[in-house]
Design a protein around this motif. Sequence first.
Motif, PDB file in Angstrom:
ATOM      1  N   ALA A  52       0.847  -1.196   0.105  1.00 45.69           N
ATOM      2  CA  ALA A  52       0.122   0.009   0.055  1.00 45.69           C
ATOM      3  C   ALA A  52       0.877   1.127   0.084  1.00 45.69           C
ATOM      4  CB  ALA A  52      -1.015  -0.031   1.051  1.00 45.69           C
ATOM      5  N   ARG A 102      -0.761   4.958  -1.513  1.00 51.97           N
ATOM      6  CA  ARG A 102      -2.189   4.900  -0.882  1.00 51.97           C
ATOM      7  C   ARG A 102      -1.908   5.424   0.684  1.00 51.97           C
ATOM      8  NH1 ARG A 102      -4.656  -0.778  -1.913  1.00 51.97           N
ATOM      9  NH2 ARG A 102      -2.469  -1.347  -2.680  1.00 51.97           N
ATOM     10  N   SER A 140      -0.678   8.027   3.308  1.00 50.95           N
ATOM     11  CA  SER A 140       0.122   9.375   3.623  1.00 50.95           C
ATOM     12  C   SER A 140       0.228   9.718   5.042  1.00 50.95           C
ATOM     13  CB  SER A 140      -0.619  10.481   2.735  1.00 50.95           C
ATOM     14  OG  SER A 140      -1.958  10.792   3.171  1.00 50.95           O
ATOM     15  N   LEU A 144       2.981  11.720   0.821  1.00 50.17           N
ATOM     16  CA  LEU A 144       3.048  10.391   0.573  1.00 50.17           C
ATOM     17  C   LEU A 144       4.134   9.758   1.145  1.00 50.17           C
ATOM     18  CD1 LEU A 144       1.911  10.105  -3.090  1.00 50.17           C
ATOM     19  CD2 LEU A 144       0.504   9.432  -0.976  1.00 50.17           C
ATOM     20  N   GLU A 186      -3.431   8.707   6.655  1.00 50.03           N
ATOM     21  CA  GLU A 186      -4.483   8.644   5.735  1.00 50.03           C
ATOM     22  C   GLU A 186      -4.276   7.436   4.932  1.00 50.03           C
ATOM     23  OE1 GLU A 186      -5.924  11.963   3.487  1.00 50.03           O
ATOM     24  OE2 GLU A 186      -5.094  13.272   5.292  1.00 50.03           O
ATOM     25  N   ILE A 187      -5.315   6.537   5.055  1.00 55.44           N
ATOM     26  CA  ILE A 187      -4.896   5.213   4.187  1.00 55.44           C
ATOM     27  C   ILE A 187      -6.323   5.047   3.231  1.00 55.44           C
ATOM     28  CG2 ILE A 187      -5.004   2.720   4.288  1.00 55.44           C
ATOM     29  CD1 ILE A 187      -4.463   2.888   7.515  1.00 55.44           C
ATOM     30  N   ALA A 188      -5.838   5.123   2.057  1.00 59.79           N
ATOM     31  CA  ALA A 188      -6.810   4.868   0.923  1.00 59.79           C
ATOM     32  C   ALA A 188      -7.263   3.658   0.504  1.00 59.79           C
ATOM     33  CB  ALA A 188      -6.647   5.802  -0.323  1.00 59.79           C
ATOM     34  N   PHE A 189      -8.509   3.139   0.911  1.00 61.59           N
ATOM     35  CA  PHE A 189      -8.881   1.773   0.629  1.00 61.59           C
ATOM     36  C   PHE A 189     -10.050   1.940  -0.386  1.00 61.59           C
ATOM     37  CE2 PHE A 189      -7.964   0.796   5.201  1.00 61.59           C
ATOM     38  CZ  PHE A 189      -7.092   0.045   4.940  1.00 61.59           C
ATOM     39  N   THR A 248     -12.357   3.993  -2.784  1.00 63.24           N
ATOM     40  CA  THR A 248     -13.065   4.807  -2.739  1.00 63.24           C
ATOM     41  C   THR A 248     -13.054   5.428  -1.264  1.00 63.24           C
ATOM     42  OG1 THR A 248     -15.253   3.945  -2.583  1.00 63.24           O
ATOM     43  CG2 THR A 248     -14.378   4.550  -4.873  1.00 63.24           C
ATOM     44  N   ARG A 249     -12.925   4.588  -0.326  1.00 64.64           N
ATOM     45  CA  ARG A 249     -12.767   4.990   1.061  1.00 64.64           C
ATOM     46  C   ARG A 249     -11.671   5.577   1.644  1.00 64.64           C
ATOM     47  NH1 ARG A 249     -14.716   1.221   5.928  1.00 64.64           N
ATOM     48  NH2 ARG A 249     -12.356   0.994   6.097  1.00 64.64           N
ATOM     49  N   VAL A 250     -11.682   6.464   2.436  1.00 60.69           N
ATOM     50  CA  VAL A 250     -10.444   7.066   3.072  1.00 60.69           C
ATOM     51  C   VAL A 250     -10.501   6.749   4.593  1.00 60.69           C
ATOM     52  CG1 VAL A 250      -8.679   8.858   3.338  1.00 60.69           C
ATOM     53  CG2 VAL A 250      -9.704   8.721   1.204  1.00 60.69           C
ATOM     54  N   LYS A 259      -8.900   7.924   8.393  1.00 55.81           N
ATOM     55  CA  LYS A 259      -7.878   8.942   8.881  1.00 55.81           C
ATOM     56  C   LYS A 259      -7.800   8.334  10.510  1.00 55.81           C
ATOM     57  CE  LYS A 259      -7.842  13.254   6.706  1.00 55.81           C
ATOM     58  NZ  LYS A 259      -8.284  14.842   7.064  1.00 55.81           N
TER      59      LYS A 259
END
Length: 79
Positions: A22, A27, A29, A34, A48-51, A53-55, A57
């Motif tokens: 990841a 994905r 930050s 990043l 912040e983790i981007a899964f 479309t979902r983020v 925090k």
Amino acid sequence: MRIDKFLKVSRLIKRRTVANDACDAGRISVNGHLVKASYDVKTGDVIEIAFGTRVVKAKVTSLQESIRKEEASDMYQLL
């Protein structure tokens, strides 16, 4: 503590290799930047983790090398 290890120990991500992938994919930050898997997490950092479309925090509240599953959520606070 490295961010990939923190994500695994805190159980935000199930496996360290998945956390490492990841980070490599951009994905993850920390504080708006990043980061690579070798980034050293500090108390107070906002991850912040981007899964898809979902983020998600989370703010780092403590750093521990090992912790019980029931207490893992004490290492961060969801924002």
